[in-house]
Design a protein around this motif. Sequence first.
Motif, PDB file in Angstrom:
ATOM      1  N   ARG A 162      20.474  14.600  68.258  1.00 50.98           N
ATOM      2  CA  ARG A 162      21.819  14.212  67.846  1.00 50.98           C
ATOM      3  C   ARG A 162      21.917  14.164  66.312  1.00 50.98           C
ATOM      4  NH1 ARG A 162      22.570   8.909  70.997  1.00 50.98           N
ATOM      5  NH2 ARG A 162      20.626   9.378  72.060  1.00 50.98           N
ATOM      6  N   LEU A 165      22.074  17.756  65.048  1.00 52.86           N
ATOM      7  CA  LEU A 165      23.392  18.375  65.166  1.00 52.86           C
ATOM      8  C   LEU A 165      24.394  17.723  64.216  1.00 52.86           C
ATOM      9  CD1 LEU A 165      23.173  18.755  68.982  1.00 52.86           C
ATOM     10  CD2 LEU A 165      23.825  20.626  67.468  1.00 52.86           C
ATOM     11  N   PRO A 181      21.769  23.800  71.651  1.00 52.70           N
ATOM     12  CA  PRO A 181      22.112  22.430  71.252  1.00 52.70           C
ATOM     13  C   PRO A 181      21.928  21.402  72.369  1.00 52.70           C
ATOM     14  CG  PRO A 181      24.104  23.722  71.551  1.00 52.70           C
ATOM     15  CD  PRO A 181      22.962  24.678  71.674  1.00 52.70           C
ATOM     16  N   THR A 182      21.988  21.830  73.608  1.00 54.31           N
ATOM     17  CA  THR A 182      21.942  20.833  74.688  1.00 54.31           C
ATOM     18  C   THR A 182      20.579  20.764  75.360  1.00 54.31           C
ATOM     19  OG1 THR A 182      22.771  22.471  76.239  1.00 54.31           O
ATOM     20  CG2 THR A 182      24.400  21.029  75.178  1.00 54.31           C
ATOM     21  N   SER A 189      24.375  12.420  76.296  1.00 52.95           N
ATOM     22  CA  SER A 189      24.163  13.061  74.998  1.00 52.95           C
ATOM     23  C   SER A 189      24.845  14.417  74.966  1.00 52.95           C
ATOM     24  CB  SER A 189      22.675  13.241  74.718  1.00 52.95           C
ATOM     25  OG  SER A 189      22.056  11.993  74.561  1.00 52.95           O
ATOM     26  N   LYS A 190      24.752  15.125  76.095  1.00 55.15           N
ATOM     27  CA  LYS A 190      25.394  16.430  76.163  1.00 55.15           C
ATOM     28  C   LYS A 190      26.887  16.305  75.898  1.00 55.15           C
ATOM     29  CE  LYS A 190      22.281  18.903  79.243  1.00 55.15           C
ATOM     30  NZ  LYS A 190      22.072  19.476  80.582  1.00 55.15           N
ATOM     31  N   ILE A 193      27.673  16.117  72.328  1.00 53.66           N
ATOM     32  CA  ILE A 193      27.604  17.441  71.689  1.00 53.66           C
ATOM     33  C   ILE A 193      28.885  18.217  71.951  1.00 53.66           C
ATOM     34  CG2 ILE A 193      26.310  19.607  71.578  1.00 53.66           C
ATOM     35  CD1 ILE A 193      24.788  17.064  70.629  1.00 53.66           C
TER      36      ILE A 193
END
Lengths: 227, 295, 283
Positions: A162, A165, A181-182, A189-190, A193
């Motif tokens: 996190r 990103l 990114p995932t 958390s996804k 994003i």
Amino acid sequence: MTVPLLHVKNLHKSFVLHLIDGRTIDPIQNVSLTVDSNQHFLLWGRSGIGKTSILKCIYRSYLASSGEIWFNSDQFGSVDMVQADDSMVLKLRHREIGYCSQFLKVLPRVAALDVITEPLVRQGMLQAQAHDIGREWLTQLGIAQRLWHASPVTFSGGEQQRINLGRAFIASPRLLLLDEPTASLDASSKQIIVDMIQRAQQRGTAVLTVSHDLDTLAKLADGQLAL
Amino acid sequence: MSTTPEQLYNFGFIDEDSKREVRRQILKAIALPGHQVPFASRDLPIARGWGTGGLQITMAIIAADDTLKVIDQGVDECVNAVNLRRLLQRTTGVTTTVDTTAASIIQTRHRIPEEPMRRDQILVLQVPMVDPLRWVEPNLERATIMHGESDYGRMWVYMYESVVKAGDLRIATQYPVIVAGRYMMDTTPIPRWDVMRLHNAEALFLFGAGREKRIYAVPPYTTIEPLQFEDFRFKTEFVAGQICARCGAQDAFLTSHFVVDSDHPDGGHWRSSCSDTSFCDKRVLVNATNQEAPK
Amino acid sequence: MTAPTWILHASGLNKQYGPGCPRCQQFTGPAHNNSQCPVCNTVYACVDAGFTLHQGEVLGIVGESGSGKSTLLQMINLATAADSGNIWYREPRTPDADPVDLLQMDAYRSRHFRNDRLGIVYQRPELGLNMRFTVGGNVAEKLLLANWRHVGNIRTRIRELMEQTELPPERIDDDPHTFSGGMLQRVQIAKALSSSPSLLLLDEVTSGLDLSVQARVLDLIRRIQWEQQMTMLLVSHDLGVIKQLARRTIVMKNGHIVESGLTDQILEDPQHPYTQLLVSSAL
């Protein structure tokens, strides 16, 4: 017809492995794609097919073997990232093109707040002001306040990702390159994003994502290419 | 006094070729004030380090009609001065004197005579150590490059360190100066008292080092700046209230010696007197005349 | 068109030790893995080297011992005379003035330029410092050469520089022998920065230090770069050091520049066989 933000034309990349009897491998062959402003473009396919290599060619961490990568810069007009000289690439990285690798790589002596605000300070923002923005971002990213002055090296994988990103998004580049990114993130958390990508688009950032996580990202994509 | 020169030797002892070599280098040294010019130093009947550099300069420039004065530590009668004078006199037959004002060439070590020198006089100094940079750069070649590039930073650090370690500039003799705004020069073993007397002086100063084979010069009316700081200035040895016990001079460079009391062998006192003895003698004479006058 | 942002542009720099012979080319260079001609024994320390350095940028020079990287640095430092080539310099304080070729300057101006506009830090402190002087005296040298003549002001400036480089200012009059290796590097950095140079040259500054000390010295250099937007030329055989500080990198071997590019590109997509070997050898 408007010029697209990013136009990749017949991209080839081969590696010559001098240390292993000079053999050549060709992970990217004849790839073309176009990303418009504000667009979220998804590049997907199985592991090892060269998705990340395409991002790195665009960011110029890799030197393309042939083809063209036209980036429509705010400051400099159309720039071919394959031919541009190093200092031009550095200027574009400074202001217009962001890259977020799959893993966070930071020095173990720098606090999370400084890590996430580094792109802002580098652009010339005063540290106090950058820290104010940084605190907002860390809150949004769900990083507990007690961790802000610790180094992200000590964080969990999800927290690190996190921060990673957040650091890429905070400077609002015109084009953001995201590598998986995932990956390694849990569902909540996804979602963070996904929100970030959407907000970035609203602020005028085009996002080019490489991922095999179609479930999460496909529904966001304005364009996609399967390799 | 004057005598016929010894016929066994050349006029001025060394041969004409050697004199020409020395003269050429003297001219070069005058053209580049403060710059050390190498020269072919000859063997002489005195040992290196006893003033052979100054002696060769004097031998090269002296003429039959010159009047010569030789001093050592300001004294005309000390062993070295006497012997150098005798050598020069025997091989040239020139007139010698102890009176500064009467001399045309004065060869010296350690002192510039107290009486002001005129434009028709030349002072020849015997130099023991040529290069002020020797203290900070023992390698000759590198020191030469430093002179060439005016790279005197390290010497200034030396001065800075002197202030830091001793609380003030603590350099007794051989005080470094900048000549004509360019070269750094060692002022030989003259005391700080004499350093500023080189500045814009009327006379020509020639410096010779026989052992190190170097000649340098301060021509008339040349600027001399001692290395100093705005908050730590160059100072002479002058002490307020100093007085010569012989002639009563207060504005002269004094040397001091301990005098044992004849009545009490354990007692005694320090006594100061002029280092320039001929000048002191003159003053004593003047004082005596003044005292006699009222009678 | 905006004014060019480079401050240094070097091209065609050569340095050889020896007379050279017609067969030198046949035997020397990276392709032959050799800097010395076996026929005439001429050593080619640096051949046709060139680069451009922009204001506020850190350029890394990487290569093994004897690759010519320090020779190149010393030519830029004007300490080693180049046999041929140009080093164009544009003064950042007067951006409209014409650039000057540093190699055309006479010895006197070159000395002045070195003192005033360049700062250098060596791997071995005794090369950059005079171990017979105090720490303060060493830092003061460039100031004194630039005609600072007030001991009080000089000492105030030394203390400032010592604070900036995280040295205890109360040790201003200490003997450098009483300082540790990492602290001596800081003294060298303080000395280099004392004239507010426009270019800082770093020659293997962290080699030979303990890892933890190395990290802190690098942190200091990074902070100086960051705060003062200092332009730096960083020579190292350690890719880790280069990666931390330099955005662009030159790779040298046998006196030749075999590759140059963005540091991440050099590390991730090295083109030359030697660079690939270097990257694969990193710990």
